[in-house]
Design a protein around this motif. Structure first.
Motif, PDB file in Angstrom:
ATOM      1  N   LEU A 156       0.824  -1.208   0.000  1.00 31.00           N
ATOM      2  CA  LEU A 156       0.000   0.000   0.000  1.00 31.00           C
ATOM      3  C   LEU A 156       0.861   1.262   0.000  1.00 31.00           C
ATOM      4  O   LEU A 156       0.599   2.205  -0.736  1.00 31.00           O
ATOM      5  N   ASN A 157       1.900   1.282   0.860  1.00 29.59           N
ATOM      6  CA  ASN A 157       2.659   2.518   1.036  1.00 29.59           C
ATOM      7  C   ASN A 157       3.741   2.703  -0.001  1.00 29.59           C
ATOM      8  O   ASN A 157       4.055   3.834  -0.362  1.00 29.59           O
ATOM      9  N   PHE A 158       4.341   1.612  -0.474  1.00 29.14           N
ATOM     10  CA  PHE A 158       5.456   1.760  -1.412  1.00 29.14           C
ATOM     11  C   PHE A 158       5.151   1.152  -2.768  1.00 29.14           C
ATOM     12  O   PHE A 158       5.986   1.190  -3.660  1.00 29.14           O
ATOM     13  N   GLY A 159       3.977   0.563  -2.920  1.00 31.15           N
ATOM     14  CA  GLY A 159       3.595   0.011  -4.216  1.00 31.15           C
ATOM     15  C   GLY A 159       4.432  -1.171  -4.655  1.00 31.15           C
ATOM     16  O   GLY A 159       4.541  -1.455  -5.841  1.00 31.15           O
ATOM     17  N   LEU A 160       5.061  -1.872  -3.709  1.00 31.25           N
ATOM     18  CA  LEU A 160       5.895  -3.020  -4.080  1.00 31.25           C
ATOM     19  C   LEU A 160       5.000  -4.181  -4.490  1.00 31.25           C
ATOM     20  O   LEU A 160       3.892  -4.333  -3.995  1.00 31.25           O
ATOM     21  N   SER A 161       5.492  -5.027  -5.391  1.00 28.95           N
ATOM     22  CA  SER A 161       4.666  -6.129  -5.873  1.00 28.95           C
ATOM     23  C   SER A 161       4.770  -7.312  -4.915  1.00 28.95           C
ATOM     24  O   SER A 161       5.655  -7.361  -4.055  1.00 28.95           O
ATOM     25  N   PHE A 162       3.857  -8.267  -5.099  1.00 25.43           N
ATOM     26  CA  PHE A 162       3.799  -9.433  -4.222  1.00 25.43           C
ATOM     27  C   PHE A 162       5.125 -10.172  -4.187  1.00 25.43           C
ATOM     28  O   PHE A 162       5.591 -10.598  -3.134  1.00 25.43           O
ATOM     29  N   TRP A 163       5.767 -10.291  -5.360  1.00 28.60           N
ATOM     30  CA  TRP A 163       6.965 -11.129  -5.425  1.00 28.60           C
ATOM     31  C   TRP A 163       8.151 -10.505  -4.710  1.00 28.60           C
ATOM     32  O   TRP A 163       9.062 -11.206  -4.293  1.00 28.60           O
ATOM     33  N   ILE A 164       8.145  -9.178  -4.580  1.00 28.70           N
ATOM     34  CA  ILE A 164       9.203  -8.538  -3.794  1.00 28.70           C
ATOM     35  C   ILE A 164       8.847  -8.602  -2.318  1.00 28.70           C
ATOM     36  O   ILE A 164       9.713  -8.791  -1.471  1.00 28.70           O
ATOM     37  N   CYS A 165       7.552  -8.482  -2.028  1.00 31.57           N
ATOM     38  CA  CYS A 165       7.128  -8.448  -0.630  1.00 31.57           C
ATOM     39  C   CYS A 165       7.238  -9.815   0.033  1.00 31.57           C
ATOM     40  O   CYS A 165       7.450  -9.895   1.235  1.00 31.57           O
ATOM     41  N   LEU A 166       7.042 -10.882  -0.755  1.00 32.44           N
ATOM     42  CA  LEU A 166       7.028 -12.220  -0.152  1.00 32.44           C
ATOM     43  C   LEU A 166       8.310 -12.500   0.641  1.00 32.44           C
ATOM     44  O   LEU A 166       8.238 -12.799   1.834  1.00 32.44           O
ATOM     45  N   PRO A 167       9.507 -12.371   0.029  1.00 34.14           N
ATOM     46  CA  PRO A 167      10.714 -12.601   0.839  1.00 34.14           C
ATOM     47  C   PRO A 167      10.858 -11.573   1.957  1.00 34.14           C
ATOM     48  O   PRO A 167      11.312 -11.925   3.052  1.00 34.14           O
ATOM     49  N   LEU A 168      10.446 -10.331   1.695  1.00 33.47           N
ATOM     50  CA  LEU A 168      10.554  -9.311   2.739  1.00 33.47           C
ATOM     51  C   LEU A 168       9.685  -9.671   3.939  1.00 33.47           C
ATOM     52  O   LEU A 168      10.103  -9.538   5.089  1.00 33.47           O
ATOM     53  N   ALA A 169       8.455 -10.151   3.643  1.00 25.38           N
ATOM     54  CA  ALA A 169       7.550 -10.519   4.738  1.00 25.38           C
ATOM     55  C   ALA A 169       8.148 -11.656   5.555  1.00 25.38           C
ATOM     56  O   ALA A 169       8.109 -11.639   6.792  1.00 25.38           O
ATOM     57  N   GLY A 170       8.742 -12.647   4.838  1.00 26.60           N
ATOM     58  CA  GLY A 170       9.381 -13.741   5.556  1.00 26.60           C
ATOM     59  C   GLY A 170      10.521 -13.248   6.417  1.00 26.60           C
ATOM     60  O   GLY A 170      10.699 -13.661   7.564  1.00 26.60           O
ATOM     61  N   LEU A 171      11.272 -12.291   5.856  1.00 27.91           N
ATOM     62  CA  LEU A 171      12.420 -11.733   6.566  1.00 27.91           C
ATOM     63  C   LEU A 171      11.975 -10.992   7.831  1.00 27.91           C
ATOM     64  O   LEU A 171      12.551 -11.161   8.910  1.00 27.91           O
ATOM     65  N   PHE A 172      10.922 -10.172   7.673  1.00 34.38           N
ATOM     66  CA  PHE A 172      10.416  -9.420   8.816  1.00 34.38           C
ATOM     67  C   PHE A 172       9.939 -10.370   9.912  1.00 34.38           C
ATOM     68  O   PHE A 172      10.214 -10.170  11.097  1.00 34.38           O
ATOM     69  N   ALA A 173       9.208 -11.415   9.496  1.00 34.72           N
ATOM     70  CA  ALA A 173       8.684 -12.364  10.480  1.00 34.72           C
ATOM     71  C   ALA A 173       9.843 -13.056  11.194  1.00 34.72           C
ATOM     72  O   ALA A 173       9.830 -13.211  12.418  1.00 34.72           O
ATOM     73  N   ALA A 174      10.884 -13.434  10.416  1.00 32.83           N
ATOM     74  CA  ALA A 174      12.032 -14.099  11.033  1.00 32.83           C
ATOM     75  C   ALA A 174      12.732 -13.147  12.002  1.00 32.83           C
ATOM     76  O   ALA A 174      13.146 -13.541  13.096  1.00 32.83           O
ATOM     77  N   LEU A 175      12.820 -11.872  11.604  1.00 34.85           N
ATOM     78  CA  LEU A 175      13.437 -10.861  12.457  1.00 34.85           C
ATOM     79  C   LEU A 175      12.663 -10.741  13.771  1.00 34.85           C
ATOM     80  O   LEU A 175      13.254 -10.688  14.860  1.00 34.85           O
ATOM     81  N   PHE A 176      11.341 -10.742  13.644  1.00 41.60           N
ATOM     82  CA  PHE A 176      10.505 -10.706  14.839  1.00 41.60           C
ATOM     83  C   PHE A 176      10.752 -11.934  15.697  1.00 41.60           C
ATOM     84  O   PHE A 176      10.823 -11.839  16.912  1.00 41.60           O
ATOM     85  N   GLY A 177      10.861 -13.088  15.025  1.00 40.31           N
ATOM     86  CA  GLY A 177      11.132 -14.320  15.755  1.00 40.31           C
ATOM     87  C   GLY A 177      12.408 -14.202  16.563  1.00 40.31           C
ATOM     88  O   GLY A 177      12.466 -14.604  17.723  1.00 40.31           O
ATOM     89  N   ILE A 178      13.442 -13.610  15.940  1.00 38.13           N
ATOM     90  CA  ILE A 178      14.724 -13.472  16.646  1.00 38.13           C
ATOM     91  C   ILE A 178      14.583 -12.479  17.799  1.00 38.13           C
ATOM     92  O   ILE A 178      15.020 -12.738  18.923  1.00 38.13           O
ATOM     93  N   LEU A 179      13.910 -11.342  17.507  1.00 38.83           N
ATOM     94  CA  LEU A 179      13.756 -10.315  18.547  1.00 38.83           C
ATOM     95  C   LEU A 179      13.002 -10.862  19.756  1.00 38.83           C
ATOM     96  O   LEU A 179      13.386 -10.640  20.896  1.00 38.83           O
ATOM     97  N   LEU A 180      11.907 -11.596  19.477  1.00 35.74           N
ATOM     98  CA  LEU A 180      11.103 -12.131  20.580  1.00 35.74           C
ATOM     99  C   LEU A 180      11.814 -13.314  21.214  1.00 35.74           C
ATOM    100  O   LEU A 180      11.773 -13.496  22.428  1.00 35.74           O
ATOM    101  N   GLY A 181      12.451 -14.111  20.368  1.00 26.77           N
ATOM    102  CA  GLY A 181      13.028 -15.344  20.872  1.00 26.77           C
ATOM    103  C   GLY A 181      14.258 -15.114  21.726  1.00 26.77           C
ATOM    104  O   GLY A 181      14.482 -15.827  22.698  1.00 26.77           O
ATOM    105  N   PHE A 182      15.049 -14.114  21.363  1.00 27.64           N
ATOM    106  CA  PHE A 182      16.331 -13.970  22.029  1.00 27.64           C
ATOM    107  C   PHE A 182      16.232 -13.911  23.552  1.00 27.64           C
ATOM    108  O   PHE A 182      16.915 -14.660  24.239  1.00 27.64           O
TER     109      PHE A 182
END
Lengths: 417, 304
Positions: A156-182
């Protein structure tokens, strides 16, 4: 040998307890009255519950000798059947591949199959955390939410397509996992479960209340739908853009998008599965399973439990992030309502009932738990009741899950099972 | 100052309720080392049984409030204790000696099961009880703000203190209390010297459920509104209280409950109510990270 008096007494006792349990909660109704809550009576329900428990207990007692004799020969046979089910995975994958081409496949069926596949993928993702690493995560849905909101907000905010967002979304979720998990992964099993539950709720409450970023309870709507390598699935594409049906010179049909989404999630789910199967053979995967069995022994062998757990947590979260961004693009609308604790419990139920660590079992459990209630919509009210019941009963009777695979992945040479 | 005092009174009342639920968690954890996730649901069942008992007594013509309160208390404690016993017998006892997370998974299943059972039996709409114990004292008046202490709040705190005293006596001086302390230290050894372990564990669940029923009664009286979903959040908060006080420690549970109640009252008094529930979760997370043994707990040593 006359066991009947004993059995009758036993059944009578069970019926008495059932009567006591049912009397206050089932015996009275609380309808809405003119001035607050009224009182109604429903004593026939109590009588029914008591009678059912009496009869059930009696039948159970009477049939126990036959049942015991029958089940003695069954256990090894059951194990043998489970072991031979290896090929059924390929069969299931084959059916899934050709499903949209079958003559009876309509929009409705593919939609439901897509939904089931989302849960299969989530189940497989959670399986890395729960099944392989043995960490009970009750807030898995938080990472699913992070993935869904990352895609929605980025597109919505940057107009990125699904295929660029998919790895980014996975990355963000993994980052959250590390932040919460640590900070929390040093905790023992059941504490970890409660803390992850707390994090899941915190994320939901933040999504609900951070109005100008996440849209609050209204959620985010009109999320961009995915395109086939830049070819959108629309009847009338914008100026200068070729639509999918024009490019392949087909007639426009909304079925195309449904099938495309179906194959997309099938691909993602199979990727998750393949990843899990492969990583179990790597040192990291072996370390997860070793850690699940005995943490102290692992420490003695020089494995750093925190780092190993953290990697399982982050990778599990990453797959939830992928699934979340797929969910957002499929629905076109997301709100915090989709990410409640019940959702976490549902995914956990799939992973646990399937047999912790068993990929096939998870797929079967997802079909069972998501598919069956989808076809019996009128029974939706009893759906969660049945989940709870199934979770308790499976744990009591088969604590390893429906299709257990808890034996080690790797063995020393000559050490036959 | 007056506002502060009012929040203090509200917080102590809330803390008493959380403390009573927290005791159920802490006792069960102390004795069999599992988190009884379904305990919040037992409390919810206690609230429903209290409401039904009130309405039944009202229909039977018992209008003298102290008598009605006493009868409701006994009925709710009795029936809820039966539920607590049944949950332990059906869902937890068969799993004794299974792998560590198995009872927790069953407990989550049981929690979902009980919540939905009550929803199906009694409907999802909120249930209301008209104010039963009206009236109160005005302690002080300052800057146009009156500090109220209702009779209900006095009743709640007094009953909690009485139950605490009775409960401490039970653990210290009765044979059941001795058996419980023995099982807590070493279950196998306790069985060898003739303690009936199964019965002791059952008794623990029964006592915990009875105390949760009292908390359910108090909430029904205090807020006058209940629904089938109250168990989840209250359960989490009471568990936080138990962890904060040091899980396994009974005075710790009470202290933790009091602190959680106070934090919640002051949070919603001075900050926004939106993030009220996040406060409890954040405390839980922070306590577990920085002081996993809680305020009054003993460190747990894992042996090979």
């Amino acid at each position: 040998m006359n066991r009947l008096p004993f059995l009758l007494k036993d059944a009578g006792l069970a019926a008495l307890i059932a009567f006591g349990l049912a009397l206050p909660l089932a015996g009275f109704r609380l309808p809405d009255g003119a001035s607050g809550t009224d009182l109604g009576f429903r004593l026939d329900w109590v009588a029914a519950a008591t009678a059912i428990v009496f009869a059930g207990r009696l039948v159970m007692g009477l049939s126990r000798p036959f049942f015991m004799a029958a089940s003695e020969g069954m256990a090894p046979k059951f194990a043998a059947v489970t072991r031979r089910l290896g090929w059924s995975g390929y069969l299931l994958a084959g059916v899934a591949l050709v499903l949209p081409m079958l003559p009876f496949a309509d929009r409705n069926l593919i939609d439901k199959a897509t939904l089931i596949l989302i849960y299969v993928m989530l189940g497989w993702g959670l399986n890395i955390v729960v099944g392989l690493a043995g960490l009970l995560d009750l807030g898995y849905v938080a990472f699913y939410a992070v993935g869904a909101y990352s895609y929605a907000l980025l597109s919505l905010n940057f107009g990125l397509s699904f295929w660029i967002c998919l790895p980014l979304a996975g990355l963000f979720a993994a980052l959250f996992g590390i932040l919460l998990g640590f900070p929390v992964l040093r905790l023992r099993g059941d504490y970890l479960a409660i803390v992850t539950l707390g994090f899941g709720e915190i994320i939901r409450v933040i999504l609900l209340n951070w109005q100008n970023f996440t849209g609050g309870p209204n959620g985010i709507s009109s999320i961009q739908r995915p395109s086939f390598f830049g070819l959108p699935f629309t009847a009338e594409p914008a100026e200068g853009i070729t639509a999918f049906h024009d490019f392949f010179s087909l007639d426009y049909s909304s079925f195309h998008r449904v099938v495309f989404l179906y194959y997309l999630i099938l691909l993602l789910a199979l990727a998750t599965n393949l990843f899990t199967i492969r990583i179990r053979k790597l040192p990291l995967g072996r370390a997860w399973e070793a850690l699940r069995e005995d943490e102290i022994a692992c420490k003695a062998l020089g494995i750093n439990p925190t780092m190993v757990k953290l990697s399982a947590f982050a990778l599990g979260a990453m797959f939830a992030g992928f699934a979340g961004s797929f969910f957002a693009t499929r629905q076109g609308f997301i709100s915090p309502d989709s990410f409640t604790f019940i959702e976490s419990a549902l995914i956990l139920a799939i992973a646990v009932l399937g047999g912790k660590g068993s990929q096939m079992g998870v797929a079967f459990a997802a079909i069972l738990l998501i598919g069956i209630p989808e076809w019996f919509r009128e029974l939706a009210q009893y759906r969660m009741l049945a989940f709870g019941c199934a979770m308790v009963m499976i744990m009591v009777w088969r604590p390893e899950g429906l299709m257990s695979k808890r034996d080690p992945t790797v063995r020393l040479k000559g050490n036959k099972p | 100052m007056a506002y502060f005092l009012q929040q203090l009174i509200n917080g102590v009342t809330l803390g008493a309720i959380y403390g009573l639920i927290a005791i159920g968690y802490t006792m069960v954890y102390g004795i069999i080392g599992m988190i009884n996730f379904a305990h919040g649901e037992i409390y919810m069942i206690g609230a429903f049984i209290s409401l039904i008992a009130f309405l039944v007594l009202g229909a039977m013509g018992v209008t003298y409030v102290p008598l009605a309160l006493l009868l409701v208390l006994i009925l709710a404690m009795g029936f809820t204790a039966l539920w607590g016993w049944a949950v332990e017998r059906l869902a937890y006892r068969p799993l004794r000696g299974s792998f560590r997370l198995a009872p927790l998974i069953t407990a989550i299943g049981m929690s979902i099961l009980l919540g939905n059972l009550v929803q199906i039996l009694q409907g999802a709409r909120v249930k209301t009880l008209p104010p039963t114990v009206p009236g109160g004292l005005i302690l002080m008046e300052a800057e146009g703000f009156a500090v109220r202490l209702s009779f209900l709040q006095i009743f709640i705190v007094a009953l909690t203190i009485a139950l605490m005293i009775g409960f401490t006596w039970l653990i210290k001086n009765t044979s059941l209390g001795r058996a419980q302390r023995a099982c807590e230290q070493d279950m196998t050894m306790a069985a060898l010297i003739g303690v009936n372990v199964d019965r002791t564990i059952s008794a623990t669940f029964v006592i915990g459920a009875a105390l949760a029923a009292v908390a359910g009664l108090m909430v029904t009286l205090y807020y006058g509104v209940i629904d089938f979903y109250i168990g989840f959040l209250a359960g989490i908060k009471a568990f936080t209280a138990a962890v904060l006080g040091g899980i396994g420690s009974l005075p710790g549970a009470m202290l933790g409950g009091l602190l959680i109640g106070l934090i919640e009252a002051f949070w919603s008094g001075y900050f926004t109510t939106e993030y009220k529930d996040v406060a409890a979760f954040s405390i839980l997370v922070l306590v577990l990270i920085f002081r996993p043994t809680g305020l009054l707990g003993r460190p747990e040593v894992e042996k090979v």
